[in-house]
Design an enzyme around this catalytic site. Structure first.
Site, mmCIF file in Angstrom:
data_model
loop_
_atom_site.group_PDB
_atom_site.id
_atom_site.type_symbol
_atom_site.label_atom_id
_atom_site.label_comp_id
_atom_site.label_asym_id
_atom_site.label_seq_id
_atom_site.Cartn_x
_atom_site.Cartn_y
_atom_site.Cartn_z
ATOM 1 N N GLU A 1 0.831 -1.208 0.000
ATOM 2 C CA GLU A 1 0.000 0.000 0.000
ATOM 3 C C GLU A 1 0.866 1.259 0.000
ATOM 4 O OE1 GLU A 1 -4.161 -1.499 2.050
ATOM 5 O OE2 GLU A 1 -2.719 -0.426 3.304
ATOM 6 N N GLU B 1 -6.645 -7.244 -1.058
ATOM 7 C CA GLU B 1 -7.098 -7.166 0.332
ATOM 8 C C GLU B 1 -8.557 -6.742 0.375
ATOM 9 O OE1 GLU B 1 -4.962 -4.886 3.199
ATOM 10 O OE2 GLU B 1 -3.004 -5.462 2.404
#
Length: 682
Positions: free
Chosen positions: A158, A315
């Site tokens: 991320e 995710e």
């Protein structure tokens, strides 16, 4: 075959839809690991992400590597047929590194230094951190590049979630280098930034600083360029890691995007061409008025980044997250609806954070595939059902979505639209983007989310919500599209500035005046909560403007408010096509009505005739089959007329009842199949 441009399967070893999540064995004693892989196999898990936050575990001191545990985990997963999405481990530096080199810590806009103790406490432009991180990546790649469990490289994690904007001196120097490369000369920089305003003219690049805290509003183009630079700095970090991996192995490389409402700092349109697999992280955000609408938009936008090819949900949350003010658990059926919304819109892999719920740490109450309660739990039984559901959809993998409608979306327009100093702070870019996408979805249309300047020739209707910033060529592409017979729908505060955030003079909406057949000379934003009426019975809020038609016809007018009697919605025949303009933020029923009219005018048929607004219908196709996904967000059952086999139940029929809150996936019977079946019956 280049996976970035192909429309085939993801470059993963599994056949079908991959299922799994983040696996963090370092949080658990070694005797737990055997149970983990046994339960993974029971649930149908075939892909896990490992070593995402492994730096402090692998490199306990500078240059002292300890791989015994990771070796064992990689071997154990391989023995049980579970593939690995292997993290490079660089997402958070270990305490020994920040202690020895505090200069790698990021600096905030007001000059404060971010302390370690969370995650991503590092400056993207730090050469010291880059040097340490590259050594780690090279060591990991050399050790595991040929491991048979390895299916995918996962660069960092991320990128930019917490450290996208750093204002330290190292970042300032990198920003100056970026500006010199972008503009060439300081005179060109001064022209782009409009530095004649407020005595800001620069004599050299060395005088330029990041837009740190100031006593008054900053130069908006400086802020815009700093956002561009910051996104590029993180992309450059990705390139540095990916170059090492690609020089060492042939395994595909990616990182996880965050195409979501609360992350605006990365221009993923610029990042996507450099990914071997486009991967996204997405969590239902219950702070939003309609989290499910945002989910559908994010999935369509991720597919757009993949150029229509299958992509990866890296995710998601099985139940509640832990980082919202109120962490809402999923009710019965919501997990299946969430997953199938992503798969319907192109995801060929569905993964979760995380496999086993943590006992300690900042995310100890984040849901997981295996919850704190263990296997004697509702959540675990839901995991088993989900694994079986995804197994039933294996044939869908590799198929793609084709839509008749495009919606233009741009991260740089997002940054510019939401900047201060505008006619009203109530115009927020994502509000209108989400609202128009939701209206199209409720009307039954399939929607591709594409970039300004994309090839629009295959679309019947193109929707442009609040595209405040747009380059001249992208605007010209829209006009050519309409000239050639396309239908265009543009909403307020669009076309106002160019790529330098300079206002186009001569009247609004600037770049779109000619194609829309109108001109505005003044904006009249509305007060908080104020509404205006339209003569077709509709209402608007937030925005009005003084529109003068120049070839366009008026579909509705304001009947009260600051521009009573003037046009609110217009329609202009331009070339062989049609362009509409909306000069206010329509309330939901009226926006839905406008979307329905624009779709009908453009000849766009709904994906599934007769479906109510509460039912999402999306179709994926490959060379052999067509798959209709039906997701019922309503409370009442819906009967879908779609001859074929419903893959979740195995039932073959002409119609399929989808209960309230339920889902269905139909492998549709082709016309030839139906004809053959009728002949066989006869």
């Amino acid at each position: 075959m280049d996976p970035r441009t192909s429309r085939g399967r993801l470059p993963l070893p599994q056949r079908g839809i991959a299922f799994g999540g983040d696996y963090n064995p370092e949080q658990w004693p070694r005797e737990t690991w055997a149970e983990d892989v046994r339960l993974m196999r029971e649930a149908g898990v075939d892909l896990v992400a490992v070593n995402v936050f492994g730096w402090a575990e692998i490199e306990r001191a500078p240059g002292e590597y300890r791989f015994e545990d990771l070796d064992h985990v990689m071997d154990l997963l391989h023995e049980h047929g579970i593939a690995v999405n292997l993290g490079t481990g660089t997402s958070t530096p270990p305490p020994w590194l920040t202690t020895r080199h505090p200069e790698i810590l990021p600096v905030t806009r007001d000059g404060g230094t971010v302390s370690p103790g969370g995650r991503q406490a590092w400056c993207p432009s730090s050469p010291v951190l880059r040097d340490h991180a590259e050594r780690l990546v090279r060591t990991v790649a050399e050790r595991y590049g040929e491991h048979p469990a390895l299916a995918l490289w996962h660069v960092s994690n991320e990128l930019g979630c917490h450290n996208a904007l750093c204002y330290c001196d190292e970042s300032a120097a990198a920003f100056r280098r970026w500006l010199a490369q972008r503009y060439g000369t300081v005179d060109a920089l001064n022209a782009a930034w409009g530095t004649s305003f407020w005595s800001q003219r620069y004599g050299s690049f060395e005088e330029v600083l990041p837009p740190r805290a100031t006593a008054s509003p900053e130069n908006p183009t400086q802020v815009l360029d700093f956002r561009r630079f910051s996104s590029d700095a993180l992309l450059d970090w990705y390139h540095a890691e990916a170059a090492i991996l690609r020089a060492t192995t042939t395994t595909p490389v990616t990182t996880n995007f965050m195409v979501t409402a609360h992350i605006a700092t990365q221009d993923y349109r610029a990042w996507a061409p450099h990914m071997d697999v486009v991967a996204n992280d997405h969590y239902l955000d219950h702070r939003l008025p309609d989290p499910w609408a945002e989910l559908a938009f994010a999935a369509d936008a991720t597919r757009g980044l993949a150029d229509g090819a299958p992509w990866m949900l890296m995710e998601a949350s099985h139940g509640a997250v832990n980082w919202q003010p109120r962490n809402i658990a999923k009710r019965p059926g919501e997990l299946e609806r969430m997953v199938l919304t992503h798969v319907a819109r192109g995801a060929d892999a569905v993964c979760f954070f995380q496999w086993r719920a943590s006992r300690a740490g900042a995310e100890q109450f984040h849901s997981a595939l295996l919850p704190h309660a263990g296997t004697e739990s509702t959540q675990w039984r839901a995991t088993l059902r989900l694994g079986a559901l995804l197994d039933s959809l294996d044939d869908v993998a590799g198929s793609t979505v084709t839509s008749d409608v495009a919606l233009l979306f741009d991260w740089q327009a997002w940054w510019a639209t939401d900047a201060p100093g505008h006619p009203t702070q109530d115009v927020r870019y994502l509000d209108e983007v989400h609202a128009m996408h939701a209206a199209l979805r409720r009307s039954g249309a399939g929607v591709d989310v594409v970039a300004p300047g994309a090839d629009l020739s295959g679309y019947r209707l193109v929707v442009v919500p609040t595209l405040f910033l747009v380059a001249d060529e992208a605007a010209a592409a829209l006009e050519r599209y309409v000239d050639a017979g396309g239908h265009l729908l543009v909403t307020y505060f669009s076309g106002i500035v160019d790529e330098h955030d300079h206002v186009r003079t001569g009247g609004y909406p600037g770049a779109f005046r000619d194609v829309l057949g109108l001109r505005t000379d003044e904006f009249f934003p509305l007060d908080a909560g104020q509404r205006v009426a339209l003569d077709d019975g509709g209402t608007g809020q937030v925005w009005t403007e003084r529109v003068e038609t120049r070839g366009a016809t008026v579909e509705s007018r304001f009947t009260d408010g600051p521009v009573a009697g003037l046009p609110a919605v217009t329609r202009h025949e331009h070339g062989a096509g049609v362009a509409r303009y909306v000069a206010t933020r329509l309330d939901t029923p009226d926006r839905d009505g406008l979307a329905a009219r624009a779709l009908a005018d453009a000849g766009v048929e709904p994906v599934l005739a007769g479906a109510p607004a509460t039912v999402d219908a999306v179709r994926r196709r490959d060379e052999a089959s067509s798959y209709l996904f039906v997701v019922n967000h309503g409370s009442e059952p819906f009967v879908a007329h779609a001859p074929g086999v419903e893959l979740l139940s195995g039932r073959t029929a002409d119609t399929h009842e989808v209960p309230g809150g339920g889902v269905a996936v139909v492998r549709e019977q082709s016309t030839t199949d139906r004809r053959s079946g009728q002949e066989a019956t006869a």
